[in-house]
Design a protein around this motif. Structure first.
Motif, PDB file in Angstrom:
ATOM      1  N   UNK A   9       0.964  -1.291   0.215  1.00  0.00           N
ATOM      2  CA  UNK A   9       0.128   0.045   0.301  1.00  0.00           C
ATOM      3  C   UNK A   9       1.023   1.226   0.184  1.00  0.00           C
ATOM      4  N   UNK A  10       0.582   2.170  -0.882  1.00  0.00           N
ATOM      5  CA  UNK A  10       1.409   3.088  -1.017  1.00  0.00           C
ATOM      6  C   UNK A  10       0.040   4.539  -0.160  1.00  0.00           C
ATOM      7  N   UNK A  11       0.815   4.835   0.593  1.00  0.00           N
ATOM      8  CA  UNK A  11      -0.139   6.475   1.811  1.00  0.00           C
ATOM      9  C   UNK A  11       0.292   7.416   0.228  1.00  0.00           C
ATOM     10  N   UNK A  12      -1.200   8.368   0.310  1.00  0.00           N
ATOM     11  CA  UNK A  12      -0.779   9.383  -0.296  1.00  0.00           C
ATOM     12  C   UNK A  12      -0.960  10.832   0.726  1.00  0.00           C
ATOM     13  N   UNK A  13       0.387  11.672   1.058  1.00  0.00           N
ATOM     14  CA  UNK A  13       0.270  12.346   1.764  1.00  0.00           C
ATOM     15  C   UNK A  13      -0.682  13.912   1.502  1.00  0.00           C
ATOM     16  N   UNK A  14      -1.425  14.336   2.442  1.00  0.00           N
ATOM     17  CA  UNK A  14      -2.214  15.780   2.207  1.00  0.00           C
ATOM     18  C   UNK A  14      -1.153  16.728   1.954  1.00  0.00           C
ATOM     19  N   UNK A  15      -1.600  17.707   0.674  1.00  0.00           N
ATOM     20  CA  UNK A  15      -0.545  18.647   0.314  1.00  0.00           C
ATOM     21  C   UNK A  15       0.322  18.726  -0.477  1.00  0.00           C
ATOM     22  N   UNK A  16       0.430  17.633  -1.607  1.00  0.00           N
ATOM     23  CA  UNK A  16       0.892  17.240  -2.996  1.00  0.00           C
ATOM     24  C   UNK A  16       0.576  18.355  -3.671  1.00  0.00           C
ATOM     25  N   UNK A  17       1.532  18.605  -4.797  1.00  0.00           N
ATOM     26  CA  UNK A  17       2.116  19.934  -5.669  1.00  0.00           C
ATOM     27  C   UNK A  17       0.544  19.105  -6.773  1.00  0.00           C
ATOM     28  N   UNK A  18      -0.249  19.883  -7.753  1.00  0.00           N
ATOM     29  CA  UNK A  18      -1.264  18.640  -8.617  1.00  0.00           C
ATOM     30  C   UNK A  18       0.270  17.329  -9.376  1.00  0.00           C
ATOM     31  N   UNK A  19       1.287  18.609 -10.067  1.00  0.00           N
ATOM     32  CA  UNK A  19       2.277  17.334 -10.313  1.00  0.00           C
ATOM     33  C   UNK A  19       2.613  16.470  -9.708  1.00  0.00           C
ATOM     34  N   UNK A  20       3.123  16.612  -8.721  1.00  0.00           N
ATOM     35  CA  UNK A  20       3.131  15.276  -7.993  1.00  0.00           C
ATOM     36  C   UNK A  20       1.906  14.078  -7.838  1.00  0.00           C
ATOM     37  N   UNK A  21       0.804  14.952  -7.258  1.00  0.00           N
ATOM     38  CA  UNK A  21      -0.383  13.895  -7.185  1.00  0.00           C
ATOM     39  C   UNK A  21      -0.263  13.478  -9.034  1.00  0.00           C
ATOM     40  N   UNK A  22      -0.773  13.656  -9.543  1.00  0.00           N
ATOM     41  CA  UNK A  22      -0.311  13.334 -10.932  1.00  0.00           C
ATOM     42  C   UNK A  22       0.169  11.768 -11.492  1.00  0.00           C
ATOM     43  N   UNK A  23       2.031  12.242 -11.113  1.00  0.00           N
ATOM     44  CA  UNK A  23       2.665  11.301 -11.422  1.00  0.00           C
ATOM     45  C   UNK A  23       2.314  10.371  -9.855  1.00  0.00           C
ATOM     46  N   UNK A  24       1.985  10.303  -9.236  1.00  0.00           N
ATOM     47  CA  UNK A  24       1.409   9.123  -8.070  1.00  0.00           C
ATOM     48  C   UNK A  24       0.404   8.125  -8.934  1.00  0.00           C
TER      49      UNK A  24
END
Length: 302
Positions: free
Chosen positions: A163-178
């Motif tokens: 499981x990979x946890x997504x942290x709060x507050x990721x920049x949009x580019x980092x979120x899309x990369x995940x």
């Protein structure tokens, strides 16, 4: 639906917090777009940049957050995009500064009904960022920290898959990369999906399998079992277990979700239709006259 904006290629400015940038088209034949991030000055500098750029229309995410003086500085037609429901009639004054407004679902609260509502508009997605189709071979499982299932359920899922946890507050580019590197999003919330969190719709647009314990708002027409899995508690564990044993179990769900996002939630088509309707309602005869003299109209669904 075949539509035509008021100009052959208009300048459309989008203003909002950086989190909304993935929901803005980067390019289209019918308009030139720019996204202006609202900074710590309440939007004053962004409004000045928009004026200098010469926007013909300004679409503002979370219009209730702006000061009326900032709204007054914006050029052209002003449309407020409300991406999530909010309470409080204290926003009536600033919202009335906009020519039109959108609300994400129906019905509109009675206390706000007197405002110039144009349409119901769920927050769309720039689906042209994700044109390669769902990457069905990817099975990595993402769980947002702010929408995680109960600790016992999550622990049982961890026993079956990483499981990979997504942290709060990721920049949009980092979120899309995940999202780019994953295959499954597990989302747990007390609110209808997408109402206060755009992540589920972003996941569908990228072709991920969405497993959630609440449905989307009924008038969004995103169907459980057809386009995502509606599972609660131990049912989520069983769904992940099935995926671990048979990775191809839900390929059809992922493909249908990816296609639904293009048919119903594409940002370019949604905003083209929105501006077409806004201009048409402002000046029916003039807008129809321009449509008759400017040649073939465009189809946002094409």
């Amino acid at each position: 639906m075949r539509v035509l904006p008021p100009l052959a290629r208009m300048k459309v400015a989008f203003l909002g917090r950086p989190v909304f940038e993935p929901h803005v088209p980067r390019t289209a034949e019918w308009a030139e777009f720019r996204f202006f991030a609202l900074g710590g000055d309440g939007g004053v500098s962004a409004a000045d940049e928009v004026r200098a750029w010469g926007a013909g229309a300004c679409l503002v995410f979370e219009p209730q957050r702006l000061d009326g003086a900032v709204v007054a500085r914006l050029p052209g037609m002003k449309v407020g995009i409300v991406p999530a429901p909010f309470d409080g009639v204290e926003s009536l004054a600033v919202l009335s500064e906009f020519r039109w407004l959108t609300w994400p679902e129906s019905p509109i609260p009675a206390g706000l009904a007197s405002l110039p509502w144009l349409q119901t508009l769920p927050l769309p997605v720039d689906t042209h960022r994700f044109t390669g189709g769902p990457r069905l071979q990817r099975t990595g499982l993402l769980v947002p920290e702010w929408a995680s299932p109960s600790a016992p359920v999550l622990e049982r899922i961890r026993e079956r898959v990483p499981v990979e946890l997504l942290p709060r507050g990721l920049e949009p580019s980092a979120l899309l990369e995940r999202l780019e590197g994953a295959g499954v999003l597990l989302h747990s919330s007390h609110e209808p999906l997408g109402r206060n969190d755009p992540l589920p719709m972003l996941a569908l647009s990228r072709g991920l399998l969405l497993i959630a314990d609440t449905p989307f708002p009924a008038d969004w027409y995103v169907e459980p079992e057809d386009e995502y899995l509606l599972r609660k508690g131990e049912e989520q564990v069983r769904a992940v277990d099935e995926l671990a044993r048979m990775p191809g179990s839900f390929f059809a769900v992922r493909v249908r979700a990816w296609q639904k996002s293009r048919e119903a939630f594409d940002a370019s088509a949604a905003f083209q239709r929105l501006l077409h309707d806004a201009c048409l309602l402002d000046d029916v005869e003039g807008h129809l006259g321009r449509m008759s003299t400017m040649g073939p109209v465009s189809d946002p669904a094409s």
